[in-house]
Scaffold this active site. Sequence first.
Site, PDB file in Angstrom:
ATOM      1  N   GLY A  20       0.752  -1.257  -0.338  1.00 60.10           N
ATOM      2  CA  GLY A  20      -0.010  -0.012  -0.273  1.00 60.10           C
ATOM      3  C   GLY A  20       0.192   1.668   0.184  1.00 60.10           C
ATOM      4  O   GLY A  20       2.443   1.224  -0.264  1.00 60.10           O
ATOM      5  N   TYR A  31     -15.293   1.113   9.219  1.00 66.20           N
ATOM      6  CA  TYR A  31     -13.753   1.713   8.950  1.00 66.20           C
ATOM      7  C   TYR A  31     -13.582   1.670  10.433  1.00 66.20           C
ATOM      8  O   TYR A  31     -12.462   1.593  11.348  1.00 66.20           O
ATOM      9  CB  TYR A  31     -13.313   2.649   8.266  1.00 66.20           C
ATOM     10  CG  TYR A  31     -11.764   3.054   8.535  1.00 66.20           C
ATOM     11  CD1 TYR A  31     -10.747   1.795   7.938  1.00 66.20           C
ATOM     12  CD2 TYR A  31     -11.404   3.987   9.294  1.00 66.20           C
ATOM     13  CE1 TYR A  31      -9.310   2.767   7.564  1.00 66.20           C
ATOM     14  CE2 TYR A  31     -10.248   4.595   8.341  1.00 66.20           C
ATOM     15  CZ  TYR A  31      -9.097   3.852   8.469  1.00 66.20           C
ATOM     16  OH  TYR A  31      -7.841   3.903   8.187  1.00 66.20           O
ATOM     17  N   ALA A  88      -1.436  -0.153  13.491  1.00 69.25           N
ATOM     18  CA  ALA A  88      -2.035   1.353  12.257  1.00 69.25           C
ATOM     19  C   ALA A  88      -3.301   2.395  12.513  1.00 69.25           C
ATOM     20  O   ALA A  88      -4.032   1.315  11.574  1.00 69.25           O
ATOM     21  CB  ALA A  88      -1.466   1.001  11.174  1.00 69.25           C
ATOM     22  N   ASP A  96       0.643  -8.805   1.971  1.00 67.46           N
ATOM     23  CA  ASP A  96      -0.110  -7.714   1.486  1.00 67.46           C
ATOM     24  C   ASP A  96      -1.134  -8.301   0.886  1.00 67.46           C
ATOM     25  O   ASP A  96      -0.810  -9.419  -0.303  1.00 67.46           O
ATOM     26  CB  ASP A  96       0.394  -6.566   0.537  1.00 67.46           C
ATOM     27  CG  ASP A  96      -0.877  -5.618   0.355  1.00 67.46           C
ATOM     28  OD1 ASP A  96       0.097  -4.819   0.780  1.00 67.46           O
ATOM     29  OD2 ASP A  96      -1.875  -5.967  -0.099  1.00 67.46           O
TER      30      ASP A  96
HETATM   31  P1  NAD Z   1      -3.438   1.335   1.245  1.00 62.12           P
HETATM   32  O1  NAD Z   1      -4.930   1.005   0.970  1.00 62.12           O
HETATM   33  O2  NAD Z   1      -2.828   1.881   0.075  1.00 62.12           O
HETATM   34  O3  NAD Z   1      -2.834   0.909   1.432  1.00 62.12           O
HETATM   35  C1  NAD Z   1      -3.491  -0.781   2.441  1.00 62.12           C
HETATM   36  C2  NAD Z   1      -2.241  -1.737   1.876  1.00 62.12           C
HETATM   37  O4  NAD Z   1      -2.948  -3.079   2.701  1.00 62.12           O
HETATM   38  C3  NAD Z   1      -3.189  -2.588   0.843  1.00 62.12           C
HETATM   39  O5  NAD Z   1      -1.817  -2.531   0.134  1.00 62.12           O
HETATM   40  C4  NAD Z   1      -4.043  -3.387   0.595  1.00 62.12           C
HETATM   41  O6  NAD Z   1      -4.257  -4.394  -0.779  1.00 62.12           O
HETATM   42  C5  NAD Z   1      -3.573  -4.105   1.439  1.00 62.12           C
HETATM   43  N1  NAD Z   1      -5.040  -4.345   1.996  1.00 62.12           N
HETATM   44  C6  NAD Z   1      -5.909  -4.623   2.872  1.00 62.12           C
HETATM   45  N2  NAD Z   1      -6.695  -5.147   3.504  1.00 62.12           N
HETATM   46  C7  NAD Z   1      -5.732  -6.495   2.754  1.00 62.12           C
HETATM   47  C8  NAD Z   1      -6.013  -8.067   4.089  1.00 62.12           C
HETATM   48  N3  NAD Z   1      -7.386  -8.417   4.088  1.00 62.12           N
HETATM   49  N4  NAD Z   1      -5.025  -8.831   3.442  1.00 62.12           N
HETATM   50  C9  NAD Z   1      -3.816  -8.337   2.951  1.00 62.12           C
HETATM   51  N5  NAD Z   1      -3.524  -7.280   2.691  1.00 62.12           N
HETATM   52  C10 NAD Z   1      -4.445  -6.650   3.423  1.00 62.12           C
HETATM   53  O7  NAD Z   1      -3.806   2.840   2.665  1.00 62.12           O
HETATM   54  P2  NAD Z   1      -2.860   3.376   2.870  1.00 62.12           P
HETATM   55  O8  NAD Z   1      -3.246   5.009   2.903  1.00 62.12           O
HETATM   56  O9  NAD Z   1      -1.362   3.131   2.500  1.00 62.12           O
HETATM   57  O10 NAD Z   1      -2.699   2.640   4.898  1.00 62.12           O
HETATM   58  C11 NAD Z   1      -2.333   2.068   5.309  1.00 62.12           C
HETATM   59  C12 NAD Z   1      -3.226   1.611   7.389  1.00 62.12           C
HETATM   60  O11 NAD Z   1      -2.621   3.140   7.460  1.00 62.12           O
HETATM   61  C13 NAD Z   1      -4.118   1.737   6.763  1.00 62.12           C
HETATM   62  O12 NAD Z   1      -4.130   0.749   8.334  1.00 62.12           O
HETATM   63  C14 NAD Z   1      -5.473   2.514   7.058  1.00 62.12           C
HETATM   64  O13 NAD Z   1      -6.024   2.436   8.053  1.00 62.12           O
HETATM   65  C15 NAD Z   1      -3.955   3.766   7.834  1.00 62.12           C
HETATM   66  N6  NAD Z   1      -4.472   5.079   7.545  1.00 62.12           N
HETATM   67  C16 NAD Z   1      -3.968   5.627   7.005  1.00 62.12           C
HETATM   68  C17 NAD Z   1      -4.019   7.281   6.786  1.00 62.12           C
HETATM   69  C18 NAD Z   1      -3.913   7.602   5.319  1.00 62.12           C
HETATM   70  O14 NAD Z   1      -3.743   9.131   5.047  1.00 62.12           O
HETATM   71  N7  NAD Z   1      -2.842   7.314   5.135  1.00 62.12           N
HETATM   72  C19 NAD Z   1      -4.651   7.806   7.389  1.00 62.12           C
HETATM   73  C20 NAD Z   1      -5.145   6.912   8.680  1.00 62.12           C
HETATM   74  C21 NAD Z   1      -4.866   5.622   8.975  1.00 62.12           C
END
Ligand code: NAD
Length: 319
Positions: free
Chosen positions: A10, A150, A119, A31
């Site tokens: 991700g 969520y 996270a 992933d």
């Molecule tokens: P993203 O969608 O780019 O990354 C999430 C990754 O998790 C993806 O690669 C997806 O394929 C993988 N994934 C999802 N469900 C899965 C599963 N069941 N098994 C295996 N892989 C799985 O999103 P991101 O922005 O990189 O977010 C990453 C983490 O950070 C998340 O937990 C999100 O809640 C948290 N977060 C992000 C933000 C932000 O601003 N980007 C803010 C708050 C929290």
Amino acid sequence: MRILISGAAGFLGSHLSDRLIADGHIVVGLDNFVTGSPENIAHLMGNNQFEFYRHDVSNYIFVPGKVDAVMHFASPASPNPQSPYAYFNLPIQTMKAGALGTHNMLGVAKANNARFLLASTSEIYGDPLVHPQTEDYAGNVDITGPRAVYDEAKRFAESLTLAYHRQHGVNSAIVRIFNTYGPRMDLEDGRALPNLLKQALLGQPLTIYGDGQQTRSFCYVSDLVDGIVRLLYSQEHMPVNIGNPVEMSLLEFAQIINRATGNSAGVTYVADARSSRDPQRRRPDITRAQTILDWQPKINVEEGLQRTIPYFKQKLGLA
Ligand code: NAD
Ligand code: UDP
């Protein structure tokens, strides 16, 4: 250390992998590509500090060999229902990633006597009644609302993490991540920065949901990753906010993006496609991160945009 990272393909997981590999660690990525992409980790394939397994974290996780740290980042993360990748459209998978996925990743940490880092998110504060948000604020979350899959999954994940810490002595940490942006964000995932920057680079008016007076504070990805890594290396167990405390309205953010890209098409106001439940104000109080981790963000939004624009141009075929 040998560090297991779920969600490694991700946006955040791939940057975190890069940073930890640069720090000399071995990263084991997991992933299932539900919202991430193999492209985000293509540059790590063949690197002897990187191993990767395609796996859904909601199912039992077997990792060959010892791991020293476990970081749970796997979860859909976009709230925009227009995107097929949004948690609105993956509601059960999202709850499973937060509940079963956290349980499985905690199990790996416990079996390995490893540091565990969850996270979590600013969304656990819901539409906050306390501003800025401090870690001791319990939040204002609608249990049955459209964001609940969520928000409640992450709240459960935090409680489960602390239960493992208190009952089994797992050396756990919880980071509450506020809005973050940078290269490798999915241009189609519907979050504010990808939507608005893509529109700006294509010379289109930027879509403002509602009146644009709702606020956020946007953190550049390298700052966020630095805060998370400091938390990983620390001994802290209670939640820590990591985000940029510079708060702006969405209208101001759109105007900054238009200036940074030279877009003269302005903005257009559209009904919020997501719901009437858009949090109206969001800004982290980062006192704990400053005190415990000696961390604060360094990159302002203008500079962060300049670092992000080349990636978006390349993806749009404009580079
Ligand atoms: P993203 O969608 O780019 O990354 C999430 C990754 O998790 C993806 O690669 C997806 O394929 C993988 N994934 C999802 N469900 C899965 C599963 N069941 N098994 C295996 N892989 C799985 O999103 P991101 O922005 O990189 O977010 C990453 C983490 O950070 C998340 O937990 C999100 O809640 C948290 N977060 C992000 C933000 C932000 O601003 N980007 C803010 C708050 C929290
Ligand atoms: N937003 C917007 N136009 C867009 C996409 C998002 O005005 O094209 C607004 C949205 O209403 C919210 C803010 O930008 O107030 C941040 O939205 P995002 O989806 O990035 O995540 P959130 O902070 O709501 O979880």
